[in-house]
Scaffold this motif. Structure first.
Motif, PDB file in Angstrom:
ATOM      1  N   GLN A 100      -0.938   7.761   5.419  1.00 46.25           N
ATOM      2  CA  GLN A 100      -2.100   6.912   5.450  1.00 46.25           C
ATOM      3  C   GLN A 100      -3.243   7.324   6.211  1.00 46.25           C
ATOM      4  O   GLN A 100      -4.433   7.008   5.951  1.00 46.25           O
ATOM      5  CB  GLN A 100      -1.542   5.605   5.963  1.00 46.25           C
ATOM      6  CG  GLN A 100      -0.426   4.880   5.391  1.00 46.25           C
ATOM      7  CD  GLN A 100      -0.878   4.513   4.025  1.00 46.25           C
ATOM      8  OE1 GLN A 100      -1.994   4.092   3.808  1.00 46.25           O
ATOM      9  NE2 GLN A 100       0.200   4.566   2.970  1.00 46.25           N
ATOM     10  N   HIS A 101      -3.013   8.168   7.195  1.00 48.97           N
ATOM     11  CA  HIS A 101      -4.167   8.771   7.960  1.00 48.97           C
ATOM     12  C   HIS A 101      -4.237  10.032   8.284  1.00 48.97           C
ATOM     13  O   HIS A 101      -5.062  10.537   8.987  1.00 48.97           O
ATOM     14  CB  HIS A 101      -4.071   7.817   9.468  1.00 48.97           C
ATOM     15  CG  HIS A 101      -4.403   6.388   9.462  1.00 48.97           C
ATOM     16  ND1 HIS A 101      -5.686   5.911   9.272  1.00 48.97           N
ATOM     17  CD2 HIS A 101      -3.501   5.548   9.481  1.00 48.97           C
ATOM     18  CE1 HIS A 101      -5.570   4.580   8.977  1.00 48.97           C
ATOM     19  NE2 HIS A 101      -4.154   4.362   9.368  1.00 48.97           N
ATOM     20  N   LEU A 145      -0.619  -2.422   7.374  1.00 52.67           N
ATOM     21  CA  LEU A 145      -1.520  -1.208   7.358  1.00 52.67           C
ATOM     22  C   LEU A 145      -2.742  -1.505   8.333  1.00 52.67           C
ATOM     23  O   LEU A 145      -3.130  -2.756   8.310  1.00 52.67           O
ATOM     24  CB  LEU A 145      -1.984  -1.018   5.870  1.00 52.67           C
ATOM     25  CG  LEU A 145      -2.935   0.205   5.762  1.00 52.67           C
ATOM     26  CD1 LEU A 145      -2.407   1.472   6.042  1.00 52.67           C
ATOM     27  CD2 LEU A 145      -3.394   0.202   4.375  1.00 52.67           C
ATOM     28  N   ASP A 146      -3.144  -0.480   8.909  1.00 47.11           N
ATOM     29  CA  ASP A 146      -4.606  -0.850   9.716  1.00 47.11           C
ATOM     30  C   ASP A 146      -5.238   0.336   9.506  1.00 47.11           C
ATOM     31  O   ASP A 146      -5.100   1.416   9.405  1.00 47.11           O
ATOM     32  CB  ASP A 146      -4.277  -0.927  11.119  1.00 47.11           C
ATOM     33  CG  ASP A 146      -5.407  -1.665  11.977  1.00 47.11           C
ATOM     34  OD1 ASP A 146      -6.287  -0.996  12.030  1.00 47.11           O
ATOM     35  OD2 ASP A 146      -5.074  -2.792  12.271  1.00 47.11           O
ATOM     36  N   GLU A 147      -6.726  -0.017   9.310  1.00 40.89           N
ATOM     37  CA  GLU A 147      -7.755   1.326   9.236  1.00 40.89           C
ATOM     38  C   GLU A 147      -7.704   2.196  10.348  1.00 40.89           C
ATOM     39  O   GLU A 147      -8.145   3.434  10.457  1.00 40.89           O
ATOM     40  CB  GLU A 147      -9.229   0.739   8.802  1.00 40.89           C
ATOM     41  CG  GLU A 147      -9.341   0.076   7.510  1.00 40.89           C
ATOM     42  CD  GLU A 147      -8.668   0.911   6.286  1.00 40.89           C
ATOM     43  OE1 GLU A 147      -9.198   2.093   6.206  1.00 40.89           O
ATOM     44  OE2 GLU A 147      -7.694   0.620   5.433  1.00 40.89           O
ATOM     45  N   ASP A 148      -7.587   1.294  11.418  1.00 43.01           N
ATOM     46  CA  ASP A 148      -7.376   2.205  13.070  1.00 43.01           C
ATOM     47  C   ASP A 148      -5.989   2.872  12.870  1.00 43.01           C
ATOM     48  O   ASP A 148      -4.920   2.402  13.021  1.00 43.01           O
ATOM     49  CB  ASP A 148      -7.744   1.346  14.007  1.00 43.01           C
ATOM     50  CG  ASP A 148      -7.406   1.947  15.431  1.00 43.01           C
ATOM     51  OD1 ASP A 148      -7.597   3.248  15.451  1.00 43.01           O
ATOM     52  OD2 ASP A 148      -7.366   1.348  16.360  1.00 43.01           O
ATOM     53  N   PHE A 191      -2.184   1.507  13.668  1.00 43.64           N
ATOM     54  CA  PHE A 191      -1.249   1.720  12.653  1.00 43.64           C
ATOM     55  C   PHE A 191      -0.082   2.425  13.275  1.00 43.64           C
ATOM     56  O   PHE A 191       1.119   2.150  12.826  1.00 43.64           O
ATOM     57  CB  PHE A 191      -1.714   2.654  11.437  1.00 43.64           C
ATOM     58  CG  PHE A 191      -0.814   2.658  10.297  1.00 43.64           C
ATOM     59  CD1 PHE A 191      -0.454   1.871   9.520  1.00 43.64           C
ATOM     60  CD2 PHE A 191      -0.178   4.058  10.188  1.00 43.64           C
ATOM     61  CE1 PHE A 191       0.689   1.976   8.496  1.00 43.64           C
ATOM     62  CE2 PHE A 191       0.772   4.123   9.212  1.00 43.64           C
ATOM     63  CZ  PHE A 191       1.313   3.276   8.281  1.00 43.64           C
ATOM     64  N   LYS A 195      -1.013  -4.634   2.932  1.00 41.54           N
ATOM     65  CA  LYS A 195      -2.360  -4.850   3.368  1.00 41.54           C
ATOM     66  C   LYS A 195      -2.529  -5.350   4.838  1.00 41.54           C
ATOM     67  O   LYS A 195      -1.890  -6.422   4.822  1.00 41.54           O
ATOM     68  CB  LYS A 195      -3.146  -5.233   1.979  1.00 41.54           C
ATOM     69  CG  LYS A 195      -4.591  -5.364   2.365  1.00 41.54           C
ATOM     70  CD  LYS A 195      -5.223  -6.133   1.068  1.00 41.54           C
ATOM     71  CE  LYS A 195      -5.383  -7.491   1.338  1.00 41.54           C
ATOM     72  NZ  LYS A 195      -6.106  -8.522   0.654  1.00 41.54           N
ATOM     73  N   ASN A 196      -3.577  -4.869   5.187  1.00 40.69           N
ATOM     74  CA  ASN A 196      -3.910  -5.651   6.623  1.00 40.69           C
ATOM     75  C   ASN A 196      -4.180  -7.197   6.264  1.00 40.69           C
ATOM     76  O   ASN A 196      -4.769  -7.337   5.505  1.00 40.69           O
ATOM     77  CB  ASN A 196      -5.159  -5.008   7.377  1.00 40.69           C
ATOM     78  CG  ASN A 196      -5.297  -5.337   8.594  1.00 40.69           C
ATOM     79  OD1 ASN A 196      -4.748  -6.514   9.074  1.00 40.69           O
ATOM     80  ND2 ASN A 196      -5.964  -4.664   9.382  1.00 40.69           N
ATOM     81  N   LYS A 220       0.718  -1.231  -0.124  1.00 43.90           N
ATOM     82  CA  LYS A 220       0.068   0.025   0.046  1.00 43.90           C
ATOM     83  C   LYS A 220       0.808   1.199  -0.047  1.00 43.90           C
ATOM     84  O   LYS A 220       0.321   2.260  -0.410  1.00 43.90           O
ATOM     85  CB  LYS A 220      -0.713   0.038   1.300  1.00 43.90           C
ATOM     86  CG  LYS A 220      -2.051  -1.080   1.174  1.00 43.90           C
ATOM     87  CD  LYS A 220      -2.884  -0.875   0.236  1.00 43.90           C
ATOM     88  CE  LYS A 220      -4.205  -1.678   0.266  1.00 43.90           C
ATOM     89  NZ  LYS A 220      -5.082  -1.405  -0.795  1.00 43.90           N
TER      90      LYS A 220
END
Length: 143
Positions: free
Chosen positions: A134-135, A72-75, A79, A41-42, A25
């Protein structure tokens, strides 16, 4: 925020994905320290490392640089923990200043603080760059 990769980063991403089967990613090439960091990717961490580290070793030999893999983490909190690993963090809090700036405040004991910072601040700087990409986190403050 869209990430623009250099031709070199695109080559490294293609090589890594072909050799490991893991989906990349993000990628940062640090020529100064001879290191390439891949954000996978997670769920792809196992593929990226391979049995007994075989996949990551293969890639390392092919690029002739140190390889670092971050999941990677959406949180954003998880992350940041992944990005600063192997440092054991006591807490991570994300706050937004009135100016709209998003800041992550990370707490760790002295030993883990040194690990999180890394030699010449390399680890924390890489984590700041990745957290932003990323965030959209503008800064990481280590306490």
């Amino acid at each position: 925020m869209s990430i623009k990769f250099s031709a070199n980063e695109i080559r490294y991403i293609a090589l890594f994905e072909n050799m490991t089967g893991a989906m990349v990613k993000d990628c940062i090439i640090d020529d100064e320290h001879g290191k390439v960091t891949f954000v996978v990717k997670n769920g792809d961490m196992g593929l990226a490392i391979g049995k007994g580290g075989s996949s990551v070793s293969k890639v390392q030999r092919a690029v002739d640089k140190g390889i670092e893999i971050i999941e990677l983490d959406e949180d954003p909190i998880q992350f940041i923990k992944n990005a600063l690993s192997p440092a054991k963090l006591q807490s991570v809090k994300i706050s937004q200043k009135q100016s709209g700036e998003k800041i992550a405040i990370v707490t760790a004991d002295n030993t883990n603080k040194r690990i999180a910072i890394g030699k010449s601040g390399i680890n924390i700087e890489r984590a700041k760059l990745l957290a932003d990409r990323q965030h959209n986190i503008d800064n990481i403050i280590l306490k």
